[in-house]
Design an enzyme around this catalytic site. Structure first.
Site, PDB file in Angstrom:
ATOM      1  N   HIS A  50       9.301  -5.212 -30.551  1.00 40.60           N
ATOM      2  CA  HIS A  50       9.702  -4.767 -29.106  1.00 40.60           C
ATOM      3  C   HIS A  50      10.446  -3.556 -29.034  1.00 40.60           C
ATOM      4  CE1 HIS A  50      11.319  -5.217 -25.212  1.00 40.60           C
ATOM      5  NE2 HIS A  50      12.403  -5.189 -25.725  1.00 40.60           N
ATOM      6  N   ASP A  52      12.481  -0.787 -27.017  1.00 45.63           N
ATOM      7  CA  ASP A  52      13.036  -0.376 -26.039  1.00 45.63           C
ATOM      8  C   ASP A  52      12.844   1.168 -25.750  1.00 45.63           C
ATOM      9  OD1 ASP A  52      14.313  -2.970 -24.868  1.00 45.63           O
ATOM     10  OD2 ASP A  52      15.395  -2.811 -26.762  1.00 45.63           O
ATOM     11  N   ASP A 174      11.419  -9.441 -22.450  1.00 48.10           N
ATOM     12  CA  ASP A 174      12.740  -8.857 -22.663  1.00 48.10           C
ATOM     13  C   ASP A 174      13.480  -8.795 -21.088  1.00 48.10           C
ATOM     14  OD1 ASP A 174      15.350  -8.771 -24.092  1.00 48.10           O
ATOM     15  OD2 ASP A 174      15.053  -6.513 -24.264  1.00 48.10           O
ATOM     16  N   HIS A 424      13.751  -1.923 -18.590  1.00 47.55           N
ATOM     17  CA  HIS A 424      14.654  -2.836 -18.377  1.00 47.55           C
ATOM     18  C   HIS A 424      16.215  -2.594 -18.875  1.00 47.55           C
ATOM     19  CE1 HIS A 424      12.445  -4.408 -21.979  1.00 47.55           C
ATOM     20  NE2 HIS A 424      13.871  -4.624 -22.378  1.00 47.55           N
TER      21      HIS A 424
END
Length: 990
Positions: A50, A52, A174, A424
């Site tokens: 994951h 970001d 997430d 996000h």
């Protein structure tokens, strides 16, 4: 990176030698999935990372691995490390999500490496999941920006990898809560399923007990099922690996030690642990297939660690089958797991609500981020507005917009900056301060590039080169050109497909002006003084004394030009005008236009009543600004309010002032009541002539901290409406959802935070109503909102906090503004009071006008009356305005030879007696500026032809919805849009 982690030249050469010849069929998608064992419990290991696109570090720092003192994470090394592992072993798989990073990595690769990756994609072993430029937030994003960022990523995958690069599964592991509209959009993009990682802890416990962790989510109450239906699964462990089985360089779990001659042999322990976890997970899911996420944030920089241990795990667990074990483990992907669920042919439960708010504990409601970083939230919204103008003018002016007299214009920079801003941990406001600064810097660069494109396009469409000027600080009355010039022009651009009436306010240094419209006719105007509130915001940068105000009419998908000339006055007239302009007015008792009558309390100076003169409705109402005392944690729970978490110390907010100082500005075009609430808070209650709403322009900050309390500022409206705990909010700016205080639709809530636990995201509007009267408030950015008392409604406008909330960001939400002081935020709420029947039309149409606000560009000088040319002063690219219920959502250049067009029906089914009907438009006769030669209808993200889009069909328990009718063949002369339908087309034009 060690040499062993890079693909050797020999390995790459050998792999390239076995590549198929061009045209040879490839296997990807569901046919490429590994075999499972129907009589066993199949555990699908999903190797993933994951990444970001900004959070603790900027997107650039994350890609390169810079600033390891903050976080050790380098995305380029992840992809460098994973690819050799996949090349070496055909059984291994990996999924990748964030295209903003993959795009950067891909540009740096050799042609040989690109061919190797293409083959991995064609074999389904490197699989793209979700496919957006980022994994967008769902609470604070607008549907328009969501669609754009998804389209950007999916278009890159389509152009680079073809059909095998198309993701089949949406993957939002997430984001902090999930919206129903996001589901609808994903379904319309052609996804077969959707997996989420975060779910309210009470909801998750309930679903585990009921074995409903996987379900059908109906994303729209208006679209014909199954158009907005999406199979959804809640992942068992967020998006992390099972306990004791994290084998990344970041982890501290023991590896699989399988040499019995060495100390530490632990195969039996790990196999036993894994079996226990698998059987426990099987108890809460319905099939003999389980999914386990093997990875987490920025993992797989050394993929060998993961794969070597997973290889052993698979080998030793599967070896137990010879001893009667019923567990089978395999490398897999979310789409392969989804395909097995589909083949199970079960009936699944269905939900209709969204999954907000999200809490991970009794006092940990993630509802603060709905408002966090309100300045950036507004900047993001304004950037989307500018981007749509940029996209449209790029189409309307053609190549000259990109290579014109003002230089090279570019829309791609703002497209990518806006796409990253949807992440996000971006528009959500949950990033570190230096990362927030980087997001804003990227948007500013996009503005610069788009403004060059806009000037090129405007010069072309107007047939003349101008010295165009963009004044980006008009909200604080700063514009050097208009403040210092005696003559200038105001060019207004309207991105909507219908005519818009708007009021224009520009800073000027003068008292009397002449304003002419595009036809050369004089129009009424007024001059109002720049308030002390605004002067304080501009830090004396403004060169103007006053603001010029006039009403303009702007054609659909076009522009018009207004000319302004300062008029000379004699000294006596000037003195009288100045005296009248700055004369102190008595405390106002009322303001009024032909639609609204607003009364004020003579003691407090606050609004006391609103009368709608059209409907005869009268509503007693008070509005004031309050603050919640932010919790720093207490003996019961150490949780503090922070960027993510909203946790007030008490349920009752504190008024900033019980009475306000006021003065009135009044003329033929506007009436304004200035309310001085405190030294750091003010508000203007504004009523324009002819408008059906009341505008509240609030200015808040710097929020004081001298009492050592963080503060969460709200605007609260109180009425006698008997609302019984029911209120309504939009979902990402589209459909409306009913909210009930202290309640959830599908599970029984144990409410532990009576304020924060009732806050919901408000992207464009919130309202309350009884049987006859509706109070609606439109917002100019995403905010948190609620109705905590019967007849009340509140919106959080600002937050400034002293403590981190321990959700990873590692710093308090303590933004600085200019000159090192706390952030000052200015915004507006638009207030409607009307009958329930009339309100839907008003707030739906006005919300779109607010979102796609008319853009203003200036040019010095005015035309001589003898040389005016009407053709350059007014332009529309449409033959006629679109119907009010049809919105031109997208008009953008897709590639040098085609245009992307989206039309949407912006009303819900049964929402409006006037506008909730199907509408048919003639696409071929829509535009006046170009002629359409061919039309291809596409899925929502424009990466699949509509006629070839095929999604997995799922059976929902107790769903009696009839099957949809056959879709008629495309007739470009009669495009029908049903309520809430978006239709997407690729056009070729000349």
């Amino acid at each position: 990176m060690a040499a062993a982690e890079r693909p050797s030249a020999l390995l790459l050469l050998l792999f390239l030698l076995v590549l198929p010849f061009p045209g040879e069929l490839q296997t990807c998608g569901y046919p490429s999935c590994p075999a499972t064992k129907p009589d066993l419990l199949n555990v699908h290991l999903v190797p993933h990372t994951h990444n970001d696109v900004g959070w603790l570090k900027t997107i650039d720092q994350y890609f390169y691995g810079a600033r390891s003192s903050i976080q050790r994470a380098g995305v380029q090394y992840i992809l460098d490390s994973v690819i050799p592992q996949l090349l070496e072993d055909p059984s291994k798989r990996f999924i990748y999500v964030e295209i903003a990073f993959f795009y950067r990595w891909w540009k740096q690769q050799s042609e040989g490496m690109k061919q190797a990756v293409i083959q991995l994609v064609n074999e389904g072993r490197l699989e793209f999941i979700n496919g957006g430029w980022c994994m967008n937030d769902e609470g604070t994003t607008h549907y328009s920006a969501i669609i754009d960022q998804m389209t950007l990523g999916l278009q890159f995958l389509e152009e680079t990898f073809g059909e095998c690069g198309r993701p089949r599964v949406a993957w939002h592991i997430d984001p902090f809560g999930h919206s129903r509209e996001q589901v609808s959009l994903f379904a319309q993009m052609g996804f077969d399923g959707y997996f989420i990682g975060r779910l309210d802890y009470q909801d998750k416990n309930n679903r585990e007990n009921l074995q409903t962790m996987e379900f059908i989510w109906r994303g729209s109450a208006s679209l014909q099922p199954p158009a907005a239906d999406l199979f959804t699964g809640v992942l068992p462990n967020g998006y992390n690996p099972p306990v004791f089985m994290c084998w990344d360089g970041f982890c501290s779990d023991d590896p699989v030690m399988d040499d019995k001659s060495l100390d530490g042999y632990n195969v039996d322990i790990i196999v036993s642990r894994f079996m226990t976890i698998a059987y426990s997970q099987a108890e809460v899911y319905q099939t003999n297939h389980l999914i386990m996420t093997m990875g987490s944030d920025f993992q797989y920089e050394n993929a060998n660690l993961w794969y070597k241990n997973m290889d052993k795990l698979i080998r030793y667990v599967n070896a137990q089958q010879s001893n009667g074990s019923k567990v089978n483990v395999l490398y897999s992907t979310p789409s392969c797991y989804l395909n097995q669920l589909h083949q199970a042919n079960l009936s699944w439960p269905m939900i209709h609500e969204d999954l907000f708010p999200y809490a991970d504990g009794p006092h940990q409601f993630w509802t603060g981020y709905f408002t966090s970083r309100p300045g950036f939230k507004r900047y993001e919204r304004m950037s989307n507005n500018l981007l749509q103008m940029c996209n449209q003018l790029e189409v309307l002016a053609g190549p000259v917009s990109r290579e014109g007299p003002y230089g090279k214009g570019d829309s791609s920079m703002l497209k990518r900056a806006m796409a990253v801003a949807q992440h996000h941990d971006a528009v959500s406001g949950t990033e570190k301060q230096h990362v927030a600064n980087d997001y804003a810097k990227r948007l500013a660069g996009g503005w610069d590039s788009c403004q060059i494109l806009i000037t090129n396009a405007m010069a072309s469409l107007m047939g003349r080169k101008e010295h165009f000027v963009f004044c980006n600080l008009l909200n604080i009355s700063v514009c050097q050109l208009t403040a210092t010039s005696s003559e200038f022009r105001v060019i207004l651009y309207n991105s909507l497909g219908r005519n818009v009436q708007t009021y224009v306010r520009v800073p000027v240094s003068g008292l009397v002006f002449n304003v002419t419209d595009p036809s050369g006719q004089n129009i009424p105007n007024e001059v109002v003084p720049i308030s002390n509130f605004t002067r304080a915001l501009s830090y004396d940068e403004t060169l103007a004394n006053n603001e010029l105000l006039f009403q303009a009419s702007v054609p659909p998908l076009g522009f018009c030009v207004y000319s302004v000339t300062k008029t000379s006055v004699d000294p006596l007239q000037r003195t009288k005008a100045e005296q009248e302009l700055h004369r102190a007015k008595a405390v106002p008792l009322q303001i009024e236009n032909k639609h609204l009558h607003v009364l004020f309390d003579p003691v407090t100076g606050l609004i006391s009543k609103i009368e709608n003169l059209d409907s005869g409705i009268t509503l007693p109402i008070t509005q004031n600004l309050y603050w919640y005392k932010a919790s720093s944690g207490n003996a019961d729970n150490p949780q503090a309010s922070g960027a993510y978490i909203f946790r007030p110390n008490h349920s009752e907010p504190i008024p900033i002032a019980k009475a306000v100082q006021t003065h009135l500005v009044q003329n033929t075009l506007v009436q304004e009541v200035y309310q001085n609430v405190s030294s750091w808070c003010s508000q203007v209650v504004r009523l324009y002539a002819g408008q059906k709403f009341l505008e509240l322009e609030w200015t808040v900050g710097p929020v004081p901290l001298d009492d050592d309390y963080g503060k969460e500022i709200i605007s609260r409206f109180e009425t006698p409406l008997a609302t019984e705990g029911i209120f309504y909010t939009d979902s990402n700016g589209r459909e409306i959802l009913e909210r009930r205080k202290d309640s959830r639709e599908t599970w029984k809530l144990s409410q532990t935070e009576p304020v924060a636990g009732n806050y919901y995201p408000v992207n464009s509007r919130i309202y309350i109503k009884d049987e006859k009267i509706q109070l609606t408030v439109l917002t100019d950015r995403s905010q948190g909102g609620s109705s905590l008392l019967s007849g009340s409604l509140e919106l959080m406008v600002h937050r400034r906090l002293l403590f981190d909330d321990h959700r990873g960001v590692g710093e308090p939400l303590l933004e600085d503004g200019a000159y090192g002081k706390g952030l000052i935020v200015r915004g507006s709420h638009r207030l409607f009071v009307d009958s329930v029947e009339a309100s839907a039309d008003l707030h739906r149409l006005q919300a779109q006008v607010e979102f796609m606000a008319v853009q203003t560009v200036f040019a010095p000088g005015v035309e001589s009356p003898n040389h005016q040319k009407a053709d350059y002063k007014k332009f529309s690219a449409l033959r006629e305005a679109l119907p009010p219920n049809i919105h031109l959502l997208t008009l953008a250049q897709r590639d040098p030879n085609s245009i992307l067009l989206r039309l949407e029906h912006q009303f819900e089914k049964r929402e409006s007696a006037n506008f909730s009907r199907p509408v048919t438009v003639n696409l071929l006769d829509l535009f006046s500026h170009f002629k359409i030669t061919s039309v291809q209808e596409m899925s929502l993200a424009a990466n699949q032809k509509q006629e070839s889009t095929s999604r997995l069909r799922w059976t929902a328990a107790a769903d009696n919805t009839p099957p949809p009718p056959n879709t008629p063949s495309l007739n470009a002369m009669a495009i029908t849009l049903e309520p809430m339908q978006i239709r997407t087309f690729i056009l070729t034009v000349y």
